[in-house]
Design an enzyme around this catalytic site. Structure first.
Site, short mmCIF file in Angstrom:
data_model
loop_
_atom_site.label_atom_id
_atom_site.label_comp_id
_atom_site.label_asym_id
_atom_site.label_seq_id
_atom_site.Cartn_x
_atom_site.Cartn_y
_atom_site.Cartn_z
N ARG A 85 0.84 -1.19 0.00
CA ARG A 85 0.00 0.00 0.00
C ARG A 85 0.87 1.24 0.00
NH1 ARG A 85 -1.86 1.04 4.32
NH2 ARG A 85 -1.17 -0.75 5.53
N TYR A 227 -1.54 -3.45 -7.06
CA TYR A 227 -1.27 -4.30 -5.90
C TYR A 227 -2.27 -4.14 -4.76
CZ TYR A 227 1.37 -7.09 -2.64
OH TYR A 227 1.75 -8.08 -1.79
N LYS A 236 -9.62 -2.16 1.39
CA LYS A 236 -9.39 -1.00 2.25
C LYS A 236 -10.16 0.24 1.77
CE LYS A 236 -6.53 -3.59 4.35
NZ LYS A 236 -6.49 -3.96 5.75
N HIS A 256 -10.82 -2.35 11.17
CA HIS A 256 -9.70 -3.18 10.70
C HIS A 256 -9.50 -4.30 11.72
CE1 HIS A 256 -5.20 -3.25 9.27
NE2 HIS A 256 -5.94 -4.08 8.58
N SER A 278 -1.58 -3.40 10.32
CA SER A 278 -1.21 -4.27 9.20
C SER A 278 0.01 -5.11 9.55
CB SER A 278 -0.91 -3.41 7.98
OG SER A 278 -2.05 -2.67 7.64
N CYS A 280 0.44 -7.39 11.76
CA CYS A 280 0.69 -7.54 13.19
C CYS A 280 -0.06 -8.71 13.80
CB CYS A 280 0.35 -6.25 13.93
SG CYS A 280 1.54 -4.94 13.61
N ASP A 303 -9.47 -9.71 8.54
CA ASP A 303 -8.96 -8.36 8.28
C ASP A 303 -9.96 -7.24 8.55
OD1 ASP A 303 -6.67 -6.82 7.40
OD2 ASP A 303 -7.75 -6.39 5.55
P1 GTP Z 1 -2.68 -7.39 7.34
O1 GTP Z 1 -3.17 -8.43 6.41
O2 GTP Z 1 -1.52 -6.59 6.81
O3 GTP Z 1 -3.75 -6.48 7.88
O4 GTP Z 1 -1.99 -8.11 8.57
P2 GTP Z 1 -2.39 -9.15 9.70
O5 GTP Z 1 -2.64 -8.39 10.96
O6 GTP Z 1 -3.41 -10.13 9.26
O7 GTP Z 1 -1.01 -9.87 9.88
P3 GTP Z 1 -0.57 -11.39 9.96
O8 GTP Z 1 -1.43 -12.22 10.85
O9 GTP Z 1 -0.39 -11.88 8.60
O10 GTP Z 1 0.82 -11.16 10.69
C1 GTP Z 1 1.97 -11.33 10.05
C2 GTP Z 1 3.20 -11.04 10.87
O11 GTP Z 1 3.00 -11.05 12.29
C3 GTP Z 1 4.21 -12.12 10.59
O12 GTP Z 1 5.47 -11.53 10.53
C4 GTP Z 1 4.06 -13.03 11.79
O13 GTP Z 1 5.22 -13.80 11.99
C5 GTP Z 1 3.82 -12.03 12.91
N1 GTP Z 1 3.05 -12.60 14.04
C6 GTP Z 1 1.76 -12.99 14.03
N2 GTP Z 1 1.37 -13.46 15.24
C7 GTP Z 1 2.44 -13.34 16.04
C8 GTP Z 1 2.67 -13.64 17.43
O14 GTP Z 1 1.80 -14.08 18.16
N3 GTP Z 1 3.92 -13.36 17.92
C9 GTP Z 1 4.91 -12.84 17.14
N4 GTP Z 1 6.09 -12.61 17.69
N5 GTP Z 1 4.72 -12.55 15.83
C10 GTP Z 1 3.51 -12.79 15.29
C1 SPV Z 2 -3.08 -4.23 5.16
O1 SPV Z 2 -2.11 -3.61 4.72
O2 SPV Z 2 -3.61 -3.97 6.27
C2 SPV Z 2 -3.65 -5.36 4.37
C3 SPV Z 2 -3.10 -5.62 3.04
O3 SPV Z 2 -4.55 -6.02 4.84
S1 SPV Z 2 -3.71 -4.55 1.81
O4 SPV Z 2 -4.94 -5.17 1.26
O5 SPV Z 2 -2.72 -4.44 0.75
O6 SPV Z 2 -4.05 -3.28 2.36
MN MN Z 3 -5.23 -5.30 6.85
#
Ligand code: GTP
Ligand code: SPV
Ligand code: MN
Length: 621
Positions: A85, A227, A236, A256, A278, A280, A303
């Site tokens: 993004r 993308y 979003k 979110h 994002s 996290c 999400d």
């Molecule tokens: P968006 O799709 O961008 O909104 O993100 P999301 O919040 O769905 O993120 P996602 O669950 O894909 O998190 C990805 C990142 O967080 C990766 O680098 C994971 O390794 C890290 N991660 C997720 N859960 C944990 C956790 O409980 N502990 C730690 N240390 N890292 C975590």
């Molecule tokens: C985020 O960045 O929080 C996402 C991925 O979930 S995107 O759809 O590219 O915004």
């Molecule tokens: Mn997201």
């Protein structure tokens, strides 16, 4: 063959004309076709044949590489300028700068529209314009909303089929007159007669890309990027930025947040929504595979959550999306076995590394890199290379229905009742593993202050601590101060039936480095404490920021935590929090007169409990 294809196309055209008597839709499409001057127009019906043809086209033009190791799956490499993004190129074009507020980049609507009209003029020359009708939310839900995206990217059309309820079903549900949010999308790379295409057409200069939102129309115009959140306009742009404005005006919430159903051994499923910035951990938590005896977690969404107050006075959530666009790096059989099962087939992998035998790979996949890997740029890669094989924001796109832990209520038009809301972020210090807000108002205060280290999900610097209120910093379509007020008002409407609010942090580190908490599947231990609190089963420890767990109430059986880790995870350091208060005061001061008084009062009360002198927002000046 030719003949039968032509017949099928003609039939399709008839069907669309029959299905869509939506005069406003036809009128808009006609006007936009005249503007963009595509070579042809294709109304997407969402059928399997159509998807197969799009995949074949993407393979033929070199955008997709079929993956022998994963049936129905493809790898895709974007242009290096188009991997995340673009927050700097995201605009909120409300009537006034004030309405967009201090956290958004405002652009004057009339001038921006004029700029965009000029950019879109002839922008689709030599390409197909896909008309992508879609529904956000279960088709028969009163809470669902329609959108139509016009795009010149077959990758986007195909991805929208995964990410939303797309095609004939959406058109049929729209009928002749349902309102829809129009979204214009072009990769911004018209083709001259005879000009060869590239695998990932886009505008390569970031300054030439635009993701513009017109909340008052409402409408979305996205130019130059193909993308993710820049281009899949249902996500979003619509479901958060535009929807947050609709929600403010119509007493609902567009957040979110993941949505999960948690069933304890006693059997009663409770639903939890959680907002983390994002990359996290939303997908990871939503898909958590339980290792605690008798507990199970099911995913409703990973999400976005749309939440409303139902007739019974409780808050109900639907997931407006139909698919997952999840972060690949870090996803492994240990960190997220459900995700690994979900993406075994029928998945698009964008910006992962690929092997010669048709497999994908990324950092943190939990398996050694295959020989003769090509990185996300398509270059040969071997272990020890200076750059990662997969882009840190590499993602998988897959139908949510493929997730083995999908909640049975995924398609429920009423949504699911939310009992608890979690806020979190990446905080190496200060924020405990979990703390429960004493009230909705205190919870809103905590949500308004969440901070996190930035991630690769957006194109700015990574690892910088920033305040990301409610994980909505890049996604709130209006003044964030008014958004805080909206949250407080929703709390008043919900009264005693409001979900309980918790702050969590899986990312606290030891002074010598390394995470103090194992995270991932073990986060269930924290969810268990949350449920026990909801059910009033256990007491908690009073602290300056809310109720902390008694260490013995957090199930740590079988964990090997470093000595002192649990104490550190479950405590509040007064000095840290006095410093934190100074930073929060500066952060909240940004919202000026639009900051609800209640949040200033929460800060003052917190400072009082911590013995800070020179209290309130004035402490920042
Ligand atoms: P968006 O799709 O961008 O909104 O993100 P999301 O919040 O769905 O993120 P996602 O669950 O894909 O998190 C990805 C990142 O967080 C990766 O680098 C994971 O390794 C890290 N991660 C997720 N859960 C944990 C956790 O409980 N502990 C730690 N240390 N890292 C975590
Ligand atoms: C985020 O960045 O929080 C996402 C991925 O979930 S995107 O759809 O590219 O915004
Ligand atoms: Mn997201």
């Amino acid at each position: 063959m030719e003949h039968s294809q032509a017949r099928r196309r003609a039939m399709m055209r008839r069907m669309i004309n029959e299905m869509s008597h939506h005069a406003a839709l036809h009128e808009w499409v006609t006007a936009m076709v005249a503007l963009c001057q595509p070579k042809q127009v294709q109304w997407c019906d969402g059928s399997e044949q159509e998807a197969a043809a799009l995949r074949a086209l993407l393979v033929a033009q070199g955008t997709f590489e079929p993956l022998a190791a994963r049936p129905g799956s493809y790898a895709c490499r974007t242009h290096p300028s188009d991997t995340a993004r673009l927050e700097d190129r995201t605009f909120i074009c409300s009537r006034t700068r004030e309405e967009a507020g201090p956290t958004n980049t405002w652009a004057e609507p009339a001038a921006t529209k004029a700029t965009l009209l000029a950019l879109f003029k002839g922008a689709m020359r030599g390409r197909t314009l896909y008309v992508v009708p879609y529904c956000m939310g279960p088709l028969r839900s009163q809470h669902a909303r329609f959108g139509v995206e016009l795009t010149d990217s077959p990758y986007v059309a195909l991805s929208m089929r995964i990410m939303t309820r797309m095609g004939a079903q959406a058109l049929a549900a729209m009928g002749a007159s349902q309102p829809f949010v129009p979204g214009m999308h072009s990769v911004g790379a018209p083709l001259a007669e005879g000009q060869a295409d590239v695998p990932w057409p886009c505008v390569t200069d970031p300054a030439g890309k635009w993701i513009a939102h017109f909340p008052d129309d409402p409408g979305i115009w996205s130019f130059g990027s193909g993308y993710g959140g820049n281009a899949l306009l249902g996500k979003k742009c619509f479901a958060l930025r535009i929807a947050s404005v609709l929600a403010r005006d119509q007493d609902w919430m567009a957040e979110h947040m993941l949505i999960l159903g948690l069933t304890p051994p006693s059997g009663q499923t409770r639903y939890i929504a959680a907002a983390f910035p994002s990359s996290c951990g939303k997908t990871n938590l939503a898909m958590l595979r339980s290792q605690l005896r008798g507990w199970s977690v099911r995913m409703v969404g990973d999400d976005i959550s749309w939440m409303r107050i139902a007739d019974d006075g409780r808050l109900y959530a639907i997931n407006p999306e139909a698919g997952l666009f999840g972060v690949a790096p870090g996803t492994s059989a240990t960190s997220n076995p459900n995700a690994m099962a979900t993406i075994e087939r029928d998945t698009i992998f964008t910006n992962c590394a690929t092997s010669a035998d048709g497999e994908v790979w990324w950092e943190g996949m939990g398996v050694p890199p295959p020989a003769r890997l090509r990185d996300w740029r398509g270059e040969p890669w071997s272990p020890g290379a200076k750059t990662p094989a997969a882009h840190p924001n590499a993602r998988f796109t897959v139908d949510a229905k493929r997730c083995p832990a999908l909640d049975p209520a995924f398609d429920d038009p009423r949504g699911v009742p939310i009992d608890a809301i979690l806020f979190g972020g990446r905080r190496p210090t200060t924020v405990p593993l979990v703390v429960q807000a004493r009230s909705w108002q205190q919870g809103v205060f905590l949500g308004s202050t969440i901070g996190s280290q930035t991630t690769a999900a957006s194109s700015q610097a990574v690892g910088v601590m920033r305040r990301d209120p409610f994980a909505m910093l890049p996604f709130c379509g209006y003044h964030m101060g008014d958004y805080f007020a909206h949250w407080l008002r929703m709390g008043e409407l919900l009264g005693a039936k409001a979900p309980k609010i918790f702050l969590v942090n899986w990312f606290r580190t030891a002074p010598e480095g390394g995470f103090l908490w194992p995270g991932y599947g073990d986060n269930l231990r924290v969810l268990e404490w949350v449920i026990n609190r909801l059910e009033g089963r256990i007491p908690a420890v009073e602290s300056a920021i809310g109720w902390l767990p008694h260490p013995e109430d957090l199930d740590t059986a079988g964990l090997t935590l470093a000595s002192g880790a649990l104490t550190r995870l479950l405590s509040i350091d007064a000095e840290d929090w006095r410093t934190e208060c100074g930073d929060i005061a500066k952060h909240l001061a940004r919202f000026g007169t639009r900051l609800p008084a209640a949040l200033g009062e929460e800060l003052t009360a917190l400072q009082g409990r911590l013995g800070v002198t020179g209290q309130g927002l004035k402490a920042s000046t």
